[in-house]
Enzyme design. Structure first.
Site, mmCIF file in Angstrom:
data_model
loop_
_atom_site.group_PDB
_atom_site.id
_atom_site.type_symbol
_atom_site.label_atom_id
_atom_site.label_comp_id
_atom_site.label_asym_id
_atom_site.label_seq_id
_atom_site.Cartn_x
_atom_site.Cartn_y
_atom_site.Cartn_z
ATOM 1 N N LYS A 1 1.908 -1.290 7.725
ATOM 2 C CA LYS A 1 2.271 -1.323 6.304
ATOM 3 C C LYS A 1 3.690 -0.786 6.085
ATOM 4 O O LYS A 1 4.394 -1.236 5.182
ATOM 5 C CB LYS A 1 1.249 -0.542 5.473
ATOM 6 C CG LYS A 1 -0.079 -1.268 5.305
ATOM 7 C CD LYS A 1 0.086 -2.606 4.581
ATOM 8 C CE LYS A 1 -1.229 -3.262 4.262
ATOM 9 N NZ LYS A 1 -1.060 -4.528 3.501
ATOM 10 N N SER B 1 0.865 -1.185 0.000
ATOM 11 C CA SER B 1 0.000 0.000 0.000
ATOM 12 C C SER B 1 0.896 1.227 0.000
ATOM 13 O O SER B 1 1.990 1.229 0.583
ATOM 14 C CB SER B 1 -0.923 0.057 1.232
ATOM 15 O OG SER B 1 -1.460 1.360 1.408
ATOM 16 N N TYR C 1 -2.898 0.632 10.645
ATOM 17 C CA TYR C 1 -2.677 0.266 9.241
ATOM 18 C C TYR C 1 -1.399 0.900 8.710
ATOM 19 O O TYR C 1 -0.540 0.210 8.133
ATOM 20 C CB TYR C 1 -3.879 0.725 8.408
ATOM 21 C CG TYR C 1 -3.782 0.401 6.934
ATOM 22 C CD1 TYR C 1 -3.935 -0.906 6.485
ATOM 23 C CD2 TYR C 1 -3.568 1.405 5.997
ATOM 24 C CE1 TYR C 1 -3.865 -1.215 5.131
ATOM 25 C CE2 TYR C 1 -3.499 1.112 4.643
ATOM 26 C CZ TYR C 1 -3.640 -0.194 4.213
ATOM 27 O OH TYR C 1 -3.562 -0.495 2.875
#
Length: 254
Positions: free
Chosen positions: A149, A132, A145
């Protein structure tokens, strides 16, 4: 056709829908033999039946041995695609942080641990990490998140620099918004930041196959991310101020 994946044994985790399903379909179209993994056994079977692959449902952290057996004893490409889009701030529950870390980072570590002995002995293997753009940049409203990531990207980078001379090829896919259930679940932050430039999962698969053909580590389905990443590295305070303005805009809209 991408010669590097023709007849290859490919595993795609989190492939019951979204980016994972698009990757599975594209690898199959390129002549690969594909194992479709998902926690949802029904969704995994549906995609596997569609592409002539094999469904191996279950926790992505623990399916390497079964996937290898389903592929006749050899995994050539492993796509660590399963992920959690955990939102929240530093105040998110410990369980939320732990789950994000386990799925977004440790599942990749465990897969590599299971795959590397065979790959290093053969002098060949390919590890694909769905990271991502949040792993290169960040995402407002989603501390677990964003942080995990970053960890996924760091692990992919470490794998590449450590083992590339021994035949391991690593690819880190870093898209911004992709029209999946995860984008829908991202709420108002996703609506503000990701939806305007969102792409279809098939475009992510196209970008990966192009990156494999060109043997590139960093795969950017949104090319503009390269400029953002450069700005973050060369002018961090200016970049942080710009991101804070976006944060304030999001807060004002709540």
């Amino acid at each position: 056709m991408v010669e590097a994946v023709r007849d290859a044994g490919v595993v795609v985790t989190g492939a019951g829908g979204g980016i994972g399903a698009a990757l599975a379909r594209r690898f199959a179209a390129e002549g690969a033999r594909v194992v479709v993994n998902d926690l949802d056994a029904g969704r995994a079977k549906a995609v596997a039946d569609e592409i002539g692959g094999v469904a191996v449902p279950g926790d992505a952290s623990a399916i390497v041995a079964e996937a290898r057996e389903a592929l006749g004893g050899r995994v050539d490409v492993y796509c660590a695609n399963a992920g959690l889009g955990s939102g929240g701030t530093e105040a998110a529950d410990e369980e939320v942080w732990a789950q994000a870390w386990d799925v977004n980072v440790m599942a990749h570590v465990r897969a590599a641990r299971a795959l590397l002995p065979d790959w290093l002995e053969r002098g060949a293997g390919r590890f694909v990490s769905t990271v991502s753009a949040a792993g290169l940049l960040t995402m407002i409203g989603a501390a677990p998140y964003s942080v995990t990531k970053h960890g996924a990207y760091a692990f992919a980078e470490w794998l590449s620099l450590t083992y590339r001379h021994r035949g391991l090829k690593v690819h880190a896919i870093c898209p911004q918004g992709v029209r999946t259930d995860m984008l829908t679940a991202s709420g108002s932050a996703g609506e503000l930041v990701l939806v305007p430039t969102a792409i279809d999962p098939e475009e992510v698969a196209d970008a990966l196959l192009e990156g494999i053909e060109e043997d590139r580590f960093l795969i950017l389905p949104h090319p503009e991310v390269a400029a953002y990443y450069q700005a973050r590295a060369t002018e961090p305070d200016r970049w942080l101020t710009s991101m804070n303005h976006l944060q304030q805009k999001w807060e004002a809209a709540q």
